[in-house]
Design an enzyme around this catalytic site. Structure first.
Site, short mmCIF file in Angstrom:
data_model
loop_
_atom_site.label_atom_id
_atom_site.label_comp_id
_atom_site.label_asym_id
_atom_site.label_seq_id
_atom_site.Cartn_x
_atom_site.Cartn_y
_atom_site.Cartn_z
N GLU A 140 76.93 32.03 -4.07
CA GLU A 140 77.49 30.77 -3.55
C GLU A 140 78.73 30.37 -4.36
O GLU A 140 79.75 29.95 -3.79
CB GLU A 140 76.45 29.64 -3.59
CG GLU A 140 77.02 28.33 -3.04
CD GLU A 140 76.13 27.12 -3.30
OE1 GLU A 140 74.90 27.23 -3.13
OE2 GLU A 140 76.67 26.07 -3.68
N ASN A 162 67.66 28.59 -7.01
CA ASN A 162 67.04 27.26 -6.92
C ASN A 162 65.58 27.32 -7.38
O ASN A 162 65.08 26.36 -7.96
CB ASN A 162 67.21 26.67 -5.51
CG ASN A 162 66.30 27.26 -4.48
OD1 ASN A 162 65.20 26.78 -4.30
ND2 ASN A 162 66.73 28.32 -3.81
S1 SF4 Z 1 69.79 24.17 -0.49
FE1 SF4 Z 1 69.68 24.67 1.69
S2 SF4 Z 1 70.37 22.84 2.79
FE2 SF4 Z 1 71.02 22.66 0.67
S3 SF4 Z 1 73.08 23.52 0.59
FE3 SF4 Z 1 71.72 25.18 0.08
S4 SF4 Z 1 71.30 26.19 2.00
FE4 SF4 Z 1 72.15 24.17 2.49
#
Ligand code: SF4
Length: 282
Positions: A128, A225
């Site tokens: 990202e 995450n």
């Molecule tokens: S966590 Fe999910 S909803 Fe949030 S920016 Fe990333 S892909 Fe998009």
């Protein structure tokens, strides 16, 4: 034993959307369907897509080496060059970049074109962040991932600074790093681009971890995450475990705890969460 499952555990909006787009392309495709890199950080989902005929186009590979087809850009997004390269190789690009990430691309593109220095808070090795950096229209960009890097950061031309963050960046670190940078006296416009889904997931995980005796974080080993969730939960609960599937989790016997909490990263399918939940209950 009481088992507390986080409401926010599992697929986020962007991941669900990318999966729906991919399923739609599988249904209508008369030809090949690729995803640029694995669609999500979950081997079970990627294997399932492969069985349905989806091929993973290796990141940073030459798209001309693949026979023409539809190439789906996953929710993390890619650089402008990658997008153009895929198009130029005769493929059809289907952009499933999460709209929240897409917004950061547009902001970085616009503010760099206006002559501002860009700072991205995030992991420079994460796709990202690589994608975000690739929309900067100048070389005036830095990625900062640690407090030490924020302290050492120096701006030689006195430009104004536009700051964004990887959507899964830790909220507390965002505030701390911005404070450090602002303390240097730069003219900084800091925009908190951390996605709400991430913020809510992190806050809920932290709250639950503070209430339980043991905490399980479910996520892919390459999922940024999920690893951040593990960090956050570990700070509140010393008995925090990171697992990918229910098989990775063997409750110690006897397990003398009365409450266990469960959360999961944005690319964890519901079926895995349910299996872990049942295993804890049993
Ligand atoms: S966590 Fe999910 S909803 Fe949030 S920016 Fe990333 S892909 Fe998009």
């Amino acid at each position: 034993m009481e088992v507390i499952l986080a409401d926010s555990a599992g697929f986020c909006f962007g991941v669900k959307r990318a999966l729906e787009i991919t399923e739609g392309e599988i249904e209508k495709a008369g030809g090949r369907v690729y995803t640029y890199g694995p669609l999500i950080h979950n081997e079970i989902v990627v294997d399932d897509l492969e069985k349905k005929g989806v091929t993973v186009m290796e990141e940073d590979s030459d798209p001309t080496e693949y026979p023409p087809g539809v190439v789906i850009i996953r929710s993390h997004g890619v650089t402008r060059d990658v997008m153009e390269g895929i198009n130029g190789a005769g493929h059809v690009v289907v952009d499933a970049t999460c709209p929240f990430v897409r917004r950061i691309h547009d902001l970085v593109s616009d503010h760099s074109a206006a002559g501002e220095y860009i700072i991205v808070l995030g992991d420079p090795a994460h796709p990202e962040v690589k994608g975000i950096v690739g929309w900067c229209q100048s070389k005036d960009i830095s990625v900062i991932s640690t407090a030490d890097e924020a302290r050492k950061f120096e701006l030689f031309d006195q430009k104004s600074v536009f700051l964004v963050a990887q959507t899964t960046f830790n909220v507390k670190k965002f505030k701390d790093f911005v404070e450090i940078l602002k303390g240097k006296g730069y003219d900084i416009n800091a925009l908190n681009t951390i996605c709400n889904a991430t913020k809510e997931r992190q806050e809920e995980a932290s709250r639950i971890a503070g209430e339980v005796d043991a905490m399980l974080v479910i996520g892919g080993k390459h999922s940024s995450n999920s690893r951040k969730l593990y960090e956050i939960c570990s700070e509140r609960c010393k008995d925090t475990m990171f697992i990918q599937t229910a098989e990775d989790f063997t409750p110690p016997k006897p397990w003398s705890i009365s409450k266990v909490g469960i959360t999961a990263g944005a690319s964890t399918p519901d079926i895995i969460i349910e299996e872990v939940f049942k295993k804890c209950q049993n």
